[in-house]
Design a protein around this motif. Structure first.
Motif, short mmCIF file in Angstrom:
data_model
loop_
_atom_site.label_atom_id
_atom_site.label_comp_id
_atom_site.label_asym_id
_atom_site.label_seq_id
_atom_site.Cartn_x
_atom_site.Cartn_y
_atom_site.Cartn_z
N ASP A 124 0.46 20.95 25.92
CA ASP A 124 0.05 20.27 24.69
C ASP A 124 -1.14 19.34 24.90
N ASP A 171 6.69 23.57 26.90
CA ASP A 171 6.17 22.22 26.62
C ASP A 171 6.44 21.84 25.15
N HIS A 249 10.10 15.55 30.87
CA HIS A 249 8.88 15.41 31.65
C HIS A 249 9.10 14.62 32.93
N HIS A 266 4.04 23.72 34.37
CA HIS A 266 4.42 22.54 33.59
C HIS A 266 5.50 22.88 32.55
N CYS A 270 9.36 21.73 32.20
CA CYS A 270 9.71 20.88 31.05
C CYS A 270 10.78 21.54 30.18
ZN LIG Z 1 3.93 18.31 28.61
#
Ligand SMILES: [Zn+2]
Length: 354
Positions: A124, A171, A249, A266, A270
């Protein structure tokens, strides 16, 4: 009567659709961005070359800068190169997350607006006020202005490896857990919730969670891309990463810090962190539904699916709160010891079905 409403820091152009890149020159020629056409365009040396060849004829006054990688040094070098070369109206970051983060930081450093042209949807950060860059201490987040324009061509997104889209899904879904952490911090600690930022980030996550489509559909990619852009703007609205970053996170950061060589993407980390955090807060049905959606899109919901043992995952969860001091989430709230985390994980794995 009070009439003052707040202004939301947001891009003047958001163009998300198949074929958007064909009209990039038109977007950039907007008087608010670059009426003279003098642009500094940051691209990667590898995959950027094809895009450069395609776009250069329509942007004759642009200068092209190859970005080395995603480090703070790369971003500083980019800013220095831009300063030496000449004067520009704006910086364009054309590429994946690393290129955009470097371009964001460099644009802030030379005092120019940034146009983000994202070629994948891995997280993001494409429209957020933060640049994430690797530095000597590992990885740092640097505050920068939000992009002045965002262009996402869904035809280009489709060509990127599917793991990038998957990462963006994880995410986006993690917003749902992050907002619950924010609400918890408000209840327990009296932290202020920014209702607008929370609404934007939560709706982005919920839209992706409930969309019946998959990574190959334009309809789904549209919702995902819009969700990631709105999440970035939500962070601008609240002035920090709270709308999109909680226990999910912290778990992601702990993976990165404890196992820097083995860490997954990532969004994979997450998404897994969010499903587990939802379970921890007692939202077992929501956790199981989130896990089901993650699985449907090919994302991991168990540590073994990204190559980690249960012991390692327990270690990650135990370490997670130290990665973001001051952020109150379900992890800080429960303050579980090793055995309690192990038990909670066993219950999570049983509930979602391994
Ligand atoms: Zn993130």
């Amino acid at each position: 009567m009070p009439v003052l409403t707040r202004l939301i820091p947001s891009p003047v152009v958001v163009d998300i659709r198949p074929g958007a890149l064909d009209d990039l020159a038109g977007v950039l020629a907007d008087q608010r961005i670059s009426s003279s056409g003098k642009l500094a365009i940051a691209i990667s040396g590898g995959s950027g070359a094809v895009l450069r060849e395609r776009l250069a004829p329509a942007l004759p006054s642009a200068e092209w800068f190859e970005v080395g990688g995603g480090t703070l040094d790369d971003a500083i070098k980019l800013a220095d190169a831009m300063k030496k070369k000449g004067r520009y109206d704006a910086v364009v970051g054309l590429g994946g997350g690393k290129i955009i983060d470097c371009a964001k930081f460099a644009a802030a450093r030379v005092g120019l607006p940034l146009v983000a042209v994202a070629t994948n949807l891995s997280h993001d950060g494409l429209c957020s006020p933060v640049a994430t860059l690797d530095n000597d201490a590992g990885r740092g987040s640097y505050g920068v202005p939000n992009p002045i324009a965002v262009v996402i061509d869904l035809d280009v997104i489709r060509e990127a490896p599917v793991r990038f889209v998957r990462s963006g899904i994880g995410d986006a879904l993690s917003n749902i857990s992050a907002i619950r952490d924010w609400e918890l911090a408000a209840r327990e600690r009296g932290e202020d919730i920014d209702g607008l930022a929370a609404a934007m980030a939560r709706q982005a996550g919920e839209a992706v969670l409930r969309h019946p489509g998959g990574v190959g559909d334009d309809g789904f990619l549209q919702v995902l891309a819009e969700g990631l852009v709105l999440t970035g703007i939500a962070m601008s609205v609240s002035g920090d990463s709270r709308p999109a970053s909680g226990a999910c996170h912290e778990i992601n950061h702990a993976f990165d810090l404890l196992f820097p060589k083995r860490a997954a993407s990532h969004g994979e980390q997450c998404g897994l962190g969010a499903a587990f955090a939802m379970h921890l807060r007692g939202a077992k049905e929501e956790s199981a539904f989130m896990a089901e959606v993650l699985r449907r899109h090919g994302l991991p919901v168990l540590p073994a699916e990204i190559g980690f043992s249960v012991d390692e995952f327990v270690q990650v969860v135990e370490y997670a709160p130290t990665t973001r001091p001051g952020r109150y989430t379900i992890l800080e709230h429960l303050n579980l010891n090793t055995d309690q985390i192990r038990d909670a994980y066993a219950d999570y794995a049983k509930t979602i079905g391994s």
